[in-house]
Design an enzyme around this catalytic site. Structure first.
Site, PDB file in Angstrom:
ATOM      1  N   HIS A 197       8.881  -6.563  -9.452  1.00 28.13           N
ATOM      2  CA  HIS A 197       8.850  -5.106  -9.566  1.00 28.13           C
ATOM      3  C   HIS A 197       8.241  -4.679 -10.901  1.00 28.13           C
ATOM      4  O   HIS A 197       7.366  -3.804 -10.953  1.00 28.13           O
ATOM      5  CB  HIS A 197      10.275  -4.561  -9.440  1.00 28.13           C
ATOM      6  CG  HIS A 197      10.399  -3.093  -9.660  1.00 28.13           C
ATOM      7  ND1 HIS A 197      10.310  -2.161  -8.643  1.00 28.13           N
ATOM      8  CD2 HIS A 197      10.610  -2.377 -10.789  1.00 28.13           C
ATOM      9  CE1 HIS A 197      10.455  -0.948  -9.140  1.00 28.13           C
ATOM     10  NE2 HIS A 197      10.646  -1.046 -10.452  1.00 28.13           N
ATOM     11  N   GLU A 198       8.693  -5.290 -11.997  1.00 27.95           N
ATOM     12  CA  GLU A 198       8.202  -4.893 -13.316  1.00 27.95           C
ATOM     13  C   GLU A 198       6.734  -5.267 -13.500  1.00 27.95           C
ATOM     14  O   GLU A 198       5.944  -4.485 -14.041  1.00 27.95           O
ATOM     15  CB  GLU A 198       9.066  -5.528 -14.414  1.00 27.95           C
ATOM     16  CG  GLU A 198      10.468  -4.969 -14.478  1.00 27.95           C
ATOM     17  CD  GLU A 198      10.493  -3.469 -14.750  1.00 27.95           C
ATOM     18  OE1 GLU A 198       9.779  -2.999 -15.650  1.00 27.95           O
ATOM     19  OE2 GLU A 198      11.234  -2.765 -14.041  1.00 27.95           O
ATOM     20  N   HIS A 241       4.424  -2.815 -11.888  1.00 27.29           N
ATOM     21  CA  HIS A 241       4.117  -1.637 -12.699  1.00 27.29           C
ATOM     22  C   HIS A 241       2.874  -1.884 -13.554  1.00 27.29           C
ATOM     23  O   HIS A 241       2.007  -1.013 -13.691  1.00 27.29           O
ATOM     24  CB  HIS A 241       5.289  -1.293 -13.617  1.00 27.29           C
ATOM     25  CG  HIS A 241       6.399  -0.526 -12.968  1.00 27.29           C
ATOM     26  ND1 HIS A 241       6.200   0.682 -12.324  1.00 27.29           N
ATOM     27  CD2 HIS A 241       7.728  -0.778 -12.891  1.00 27.29           C
ATOM     28  CE1 HIS A 241       7.356   1.132 -11.874  1.00 27.29           C
ATOM     29  NE2 HIS A 241       8.298   0.270 -12.195  1.00 27.29           N
ATOM     30  N   GLU A 282       7.724   4.258  -8.918  1.00 22.39           N
ATOM     31  CA  GLU A 282       8.790   3.314  -8.568  1.00 22.39           C
ATOM     32  C   GLU A 282       8.603   2.777  -7.148  1.00 22.39           C
ATOM     33  O   GLU A 282       8.773   1.588  -6.891  1.00 22.39           O
ATOM     34  CB  GLU A 282      10.148   3.994  -8.694  1.00 22.39           C
ATOM     35  CG  GLU A 282      10.648   4.124 -10.124  1.00 22.39           C
ATOM     36  CD  GLU A 282      10.943   2.781 -10.754  1.00 22.39           C
ATOM     37  OE1 GLU A 282      11.717   1.997 -10.168  1.00 22.39           O
ATOM     38  OE2 GLU A 282      10.389   2.510 -11.827  1.00 22.39           O
TER      39      GLU A 282
END
Length: 265
Positions: free
Chosen positions: A135-136, A139, A197
């Site tokens: 997820h990070e 980004h 997100e």
């Protein structure tokens, strides 16, 4: 009249200064070059590591680096398969575990990634950790940091370039970079807007699946994150972030697509 011309010129620049997010295809504002963001991010990352204590837990540190490397390989594989390998130019991947009780993690431009040791009990295992790191890192791949920096430059600094701001106000620039990525913030996993997100959730599922981690583990992970937060999130209409229920529904809807990329290793 003069102000109208300037406003029109700025608007025209913003219309052309757009890039496309991988996988989702969303067009985003990008007034900052990758090289500029990487330069500032690398400096901020070095400063962060000099001010924080790396974990001495060899086993946990090895796990963070192993998960990071597998997701890095998946990202590089995906970008190469879709003729987007140039998007990774200048990347200098790095994965570190910091000894801190915060339930936190972040990834900066160029692949500089930090996991806080306080996150590990919530992750529970390597697959749970892959949810967070996927997820990070998503980004960073989606250039959400560039997008937030571009918005700040346009709204707060009259549209001046990042390099000009760095030259004139290095302290301001450093703080802005840290703010963009949530460096040192206890809200590191909640620093982006709803749309960003959701994109990171989708990209993260694909990357972790390609890395050989079961994307279905993402739903119980975010349930654990919700429990760890004590249910303190505001109502979604008052928040810049998706509610826990909305996030889990989005993950369930996108799961069949993510599973197409999954092969256990």
């Amino acid at each position: 009249m003069y102000k109208k011309i300037i406003s029109f010129a700025v608007a025209a620049v913003m219309m052309v200064a757009c890039t496309t997010v991988p996988i989702t295809g969303r067009r985003q504002l990008n007034l900052v070059s990758d090289a500029e963001m990487q330069q500032q991010s690398y400096a901020a990352y070095r400063q962060f590591l000099s001010e924080n204590k790396l974990s001495r837990d060899a086993q946990a540190t090895a796990m963070v680096k192993r998960v990071g490397k597998r997701i890095q390989n998946a990202v590089e594989q995906y970008m190469a398969a879709n003729n987007m390998q140039n998007e990774l130019a200048g990347f200098d991947w790095e994965f570190n575990l910091v000894d801190d009780d915060q339930i936190n993690a972040f990834a900066m431009a160029g692949g500089k990634t930090v996991v806080y040791s306080g996150l590990l009990p919530v992750a529970q295992n390597e697959t749970g950790l892959a949810v967070v790191m996927g997820h990070e890192i998503a980004h960073a791949i989606a250039k959400h940091g560039n997008e937030r920096m571009s918005q700040a430059l346009a709204q707060q600094f009259g549209g001046q370039t990042l390099s000009a701001l760095a030259g004139a106000q290095p302290g301001v620039t450093s703080n802005l970079i840290k703010s963009v990525y949530g460096v040192g913030s206890q809200l590191g996993l909640l620093k982006y807007g709803r749309q960003q997100e959701t994109e990171a959730d989708k990209l993260g599922l694909v990357f972790m699946a390609m890395a050989g981690y079961d994307p279905q583990a993402s739903i119980p992970f975010w349930q654990r994150m919700e429990a760890a937060s004590g249910g303190q999130a505001p109502p979604e209409f008052l928040s810049t972030h998706p509610s826990a229920g909305t996030r889990q529904n989005t993950l369930k809807q996108y799961m069949p697509e993510a599973l197409k990329y999954y092969k256990a290793k």
